[in-house]
Scaffold this motif. Structure first.
Motif, PDB file in Angstrom:
ATOM      1  N   LYS A  38       0.830  -1.201   0.000  1.00 41.49           N
ATOM      2  CA  LYS A  38       0.000   0.000   0.000  1.00 41.49           C
ATOM      3  C   LYS A  38       0.867   1.254   0.000  1.00 41.49           C
ATOM      4  CE  LYS A  38      -4.051  -1.909   2.332  1.00 41.49           C
ATOM      5  NZ  LYS A  38      -4.855  -1.901   3.566  1.00 41.49           N
ATOM      6  N   LEU A  39       1.915   1.220   0.802  1.00 38.50           N
ATOM      7  CA  LEU A  39       2.823   2.363   0.850  1.00 38.50           C
ATOM      8  C   LEU A  39       3.521   2.580  -0.493  1.00 38.50           C
ATOM      9  CD1 LEU A  39       4.439   2.011   4.390  1.00 38.50           C
ATOM     10  CD2 LEU A  39       2.796   3.722   3.646  1.00 38.50           C
ATOM     11  N   GLN A  40       3.920   1.473  -1.114  1.00 42.55           N
ATOM     12  CA  GLN A  40       4.568   1.593  -2.422  1.00 42.55           C
ATOM     13  C   GLN A  40       3.596   2.153  -3.464  1.00 42.55           C
ATOM     14  OE1 GLN A  40       6.192  -2.264  -3.297  1.00 42.55           O
ATOM     15  NE2 GLN A  40       8.058  -1.909  -2.103  1.00 42.55           N
ATOM     16  N   GLU A  41       2.342   1.715  -3.416  1.00 48.21           N
ATOM     17  CA  GLU A  41       1.338   2.239  -4.338  1.00 48.21           C
ATOM     18  C   GLU A  41       1.123   3.733  -4.109  1.00 48.21           C
ATOM     19  OE1 GLU A  41      -2.333   0.052  -4.213  1.00 48.21           O
ATOM     20  OE2 GLU A  41      -1.310  -1.856  -4.488  1.00 48.21           O
ATOM     21  N   GLU A  42       1.064   4.141  -2.852  1.00 43.12           N
ATOM     22  CA  GLU A  42       0.885   5.554  -2.534  1.00 43.12           C
ATOM     23  C   GLU A  42       2.073   6.377  -3.023  1.00 43.12           C
ATOM     24  OE1 GLU A  42       0.010   6.213   1.587  1.00 43.12           O
ATOM     25  OE2 GLU A  42      -1.722   4.867   1.553  1.00 43.12           O
ATOM     26  N   VAL A  43       3.271   5.832  -2.812  1.00 44.24           N
ATOM     27  CA  VAL A  43       4.475   6.527  -3.281  1.00 44.24           C
ATOM     28  C   VAL A  43       4.441   6.648  -4.809  1.00 44.24           C
ATOM     29  CG1 VAL A  43       6.981   6.300  -3.547  1.00 44.24           C
ATOM     30  CG2 VAL A  43       5.935   5.954  -1.311  1.00 44.24           C
ATOM     31  N   GLN A  44       4.036   5.590  -5.487  1.00 46.53           N
ATOM     32  CA  GLN A  44       3.959   5.610  -6.949  1.00 46.53           C
ATOM     33  C   GLN A  44       2.929   6.644  -7.424  1.00 46.53           C
ATOM     34  OE1 GLN A  44       6.054   3.996  -8.817  1.00 46.53           O
ATOM     35  NE2 GLN A  44       5.168   4.758 -10.716  1.00 46.53           N
ATOM     36  N   GLN A  45       1.784   6.703  -6.754  1.00 48.15           N
ATOM     37  CA  GLN A  45       0.752   7.679  -7.106  1.00 48.15           C
ATOM     38  C   GLN A  45       1.258   9.102  -6.891  1.00 48.15           C
ATOM     39  OE1 GLN A  45      -2.597   6.587  -4.704  1.00 48.15           O
ATOM     40  NE2 GLN A  45      -3.274   4.948  -6.093  1.00 48.15           N
ATOM     41  N   GLU A  46       1.956   9.315  -5.797  1.00 46.07           N
ATOM     42  CA  GLU A  46       2.498  10.644  -5.527  1.00 46.07           C
ATOM     43  C   GLU A  46       3.567  11.025  -6.561  1.00 46.07           C
ATOM     44  OE1 GLU A  46       1.350  12.879  -3.340  1.00 46.07           O
ATOM     45  OE2 GLU A  46      -0.185  11.388  -2.871  1.00 46.07           O
ATOM     46  N   LYS A  47       4.369  10.054  -6.972  1.00 43.07           N
ATOM     47  CA  LYS A  47       5.367  10.320  -8.009  1.00 43.07           C
ATOM     48  C   LYS A  47       4.685  10.725  -9.312  1.00 43.07           C
ATOM     49  CE  LYS A  47       9.270   7.430  -6.646  1.00 43.07           C
ATOM     50  NZ  LYS A  47      10.076   6.241  -6.992  1.00 43.07           N
ATOM     51  N   GLU A  48       3.612  10.003  -9.668  1.00 36.68           N
ATOM     52  CA  GLU A  48       2.878  10.323 -10.891  1.00 36.68           C
ATOM     53  C   GLU A  48       2.263  11.721 -10.815  1.00 36.68           C
ATOM     54  OE1 GLU A  48       0.074   7.197 -11.652  1.00 36.68           O
ATOM     55  OE2 GLU A  48       1.648   5.706 -11.943  1.00 36.68           O
ATOM     56  N   LYS A  49       1.687  12.052  -9.648  1.00 34.36           N
ATOM     57  CA  LYS A  49       1.117  13.385  -9.462  1.00 34.36           C
ATOM     58  C   LYS A  49       2.202  14.451  -9.623  1.00 34.36           C
ATOM     59  CE  LYS A  49      -2.640  12.309  -6.258  1.00 34.36           C
ATOM     60  NZ  LYS A  49      -3.104  12.502  -4.863  1.00 34.36           N
ATOM     61  N   PHE A  50       3.349  14.195  -9.036  1.00 34.40           N
ATOM     62  CA  PHE A  50       4.465  15.139  -9.117  1.00 34.40           C
ATOM     63  C   PHE A  50       4.916  15.318 -10.561  1.00 34.40           C
ATOM     64  CE2 PHE A  50       9.078  15.754  -9.318  1.00 34.40           C
ATOM     65  CZ  PHE A  50       9.152  17.009  -8.748  1.00 34.40           C
ATOM     66  N   LEU A  51       5.055  14.213 -11.293  1.00 32.17           N
ATOM     67  CA  LEU A  51       5.501  14.298 -12.678  1.00 32.17           C
ATOM     68  C   LEU A  51       4.501  15.066 -13.541  1.00 32.17           C
ATOM     69  CD1 LEU A  51       7.041  10.761 -13.271  1.00 32.17           C
ATOM     70  CD2 LEU A  51       8.241  12.937 -13.054  1.00 32.17           C
ATOM     71  N   ARG A  52       3.217  14.808 -13.319  1.00 38.08           N
ATOM     72  CA  ARG A  52       2.190  15.536 -14.074  1.00 38.08           C
ATOM     73  C   ARG A  52       2.251  17.033 -13.754  1.00 38.08           C
ATOM     74  NH1 ARG A  52      -1.644  11.268 -12.536  1.00 38.08           N
ATOM     75  NH2 ARG A  52      -1.662   9.779 -14.242  1.00 38.08           N
ATOM     76  N   LEU A  53       2.368  17.341 -12.479  1.00 37.21           N
ATOM     77  CA  LEU A  53       2.437  18.741 -12.059  1.00 37.21           C
ATOM     78  C   LEU A  53       3.675  19.418 -12.639  1.00 37.21           C
ATOM     79  CD1 LEU A  53       1.137  20.939 -10.317  1.00 37.21           C
ATOM     80  CD2 LEU A  53       2.544  20.149  -8.428  1.00 37.21           C
ATOM     81  N   PHE A  54       4.784  18.711 -12.621  1.00 36.68           N
ATOM     82  CA  PHE A  54       6.030  19.251 -13.170  1.00 36.68           C
ATOM     83  C   PHE A  54       5.880  19.486 -14.676  1.00 36.68           C
ATOM     84  CE2 PHE A  54      10.366  18.812 -14.846  1.00 36.68           C
ATOM     85  CZ  PHE A  54      10.982  19.807 -14.122  1.00 36.68           C
TER      86      PHE A  54
END
Length: 183
Positions: A38-54
């Motif tokens: 679950k933590l890895q999935e959350e980290v992956q989702q946050e990375k995707e959000k960050f990349l989109r925002l960037f």
């Protein structure tokens, strides 16, 4: 028998205790794995959000810099549009002065001022649109004022006369050339 029973009970407890402990340990390991997943999935989702925002921010920076460059290149468009009739008047004056042989000095002065004005406007990005008689008419780049019967068959659909010059500022056309077309 009571001592024997006690010993057997103790041995049974010892035997049962490791089994329950292994089951509890396995359950803890499974829970830890699911929490970790679950933590890895959350980290992956946050990375995707960050990349989109960037990526959105980078696109924003590019768009605003492009708009700024375009604004600077066409900021003087209104001034240029108001000066175009002055250029037209200079050209008309020069064409009439050339016919008068007595006004040679006047023609030289007007020509000097005209050339200086043209040079200054060209430095600011104004360019005349080059059109010649006999060019093919293009509705995207020319403004047709009227159509007249073509003097020859090869001039049908082509420019017969240029009534008013066209100008562009940078890559943007600020005044379309006004032309007469052969029919």
């Amino acid at each position: 028998m009571s001592k024997k029973n006690k010993k057997e009970d103790i041995e049974k407890e010892e035997v049962q205790t490791p089994q329950t402990e292994t089951v509890e340990v396995e359950e803890l390991e499974v829970e830890e794995q699911t929490v970790e997943e679950k933590l890895q999935e959350e980290v992956q989702q946050e990375k995707e959000k960050f990349l989109r925002l960037f990526a959105e921010f980078e696109n924003y920076k590019k768009r605003t810099s492009r708009e700024r460059i375009e604004l600077f290149s066409t900021a003087s468009e209104d001034v240029m549009k108001t000066l175009l009739p002055v250029l037209d008047d200079f050209e008309r004056a020069l064409s009439h002065i050339e016919e008068d042989k007595e006004a040679e000095e006047l023609r030289k002065g007007v020509l000097l001022i005209y050339q200086k004005l043209i040079t200054t406007l060209e430095q600011k990005g104004l360019k005349p649109i080059k059109i010649e008689k006999g060019d093919v008419f293009n509705a995207d780049n020319h403004e047709a004022i009227t159509q007249i019967p073509a003097p020859t068959d090869d001039l049908k659909g082509k420019i017969i006369d240029v009534v008013e010059k066209g100008y562009q500022l940078g890559d943007k056309i600020i005044r379309f050339p006004k032309v007469v077309i052969g029919q």
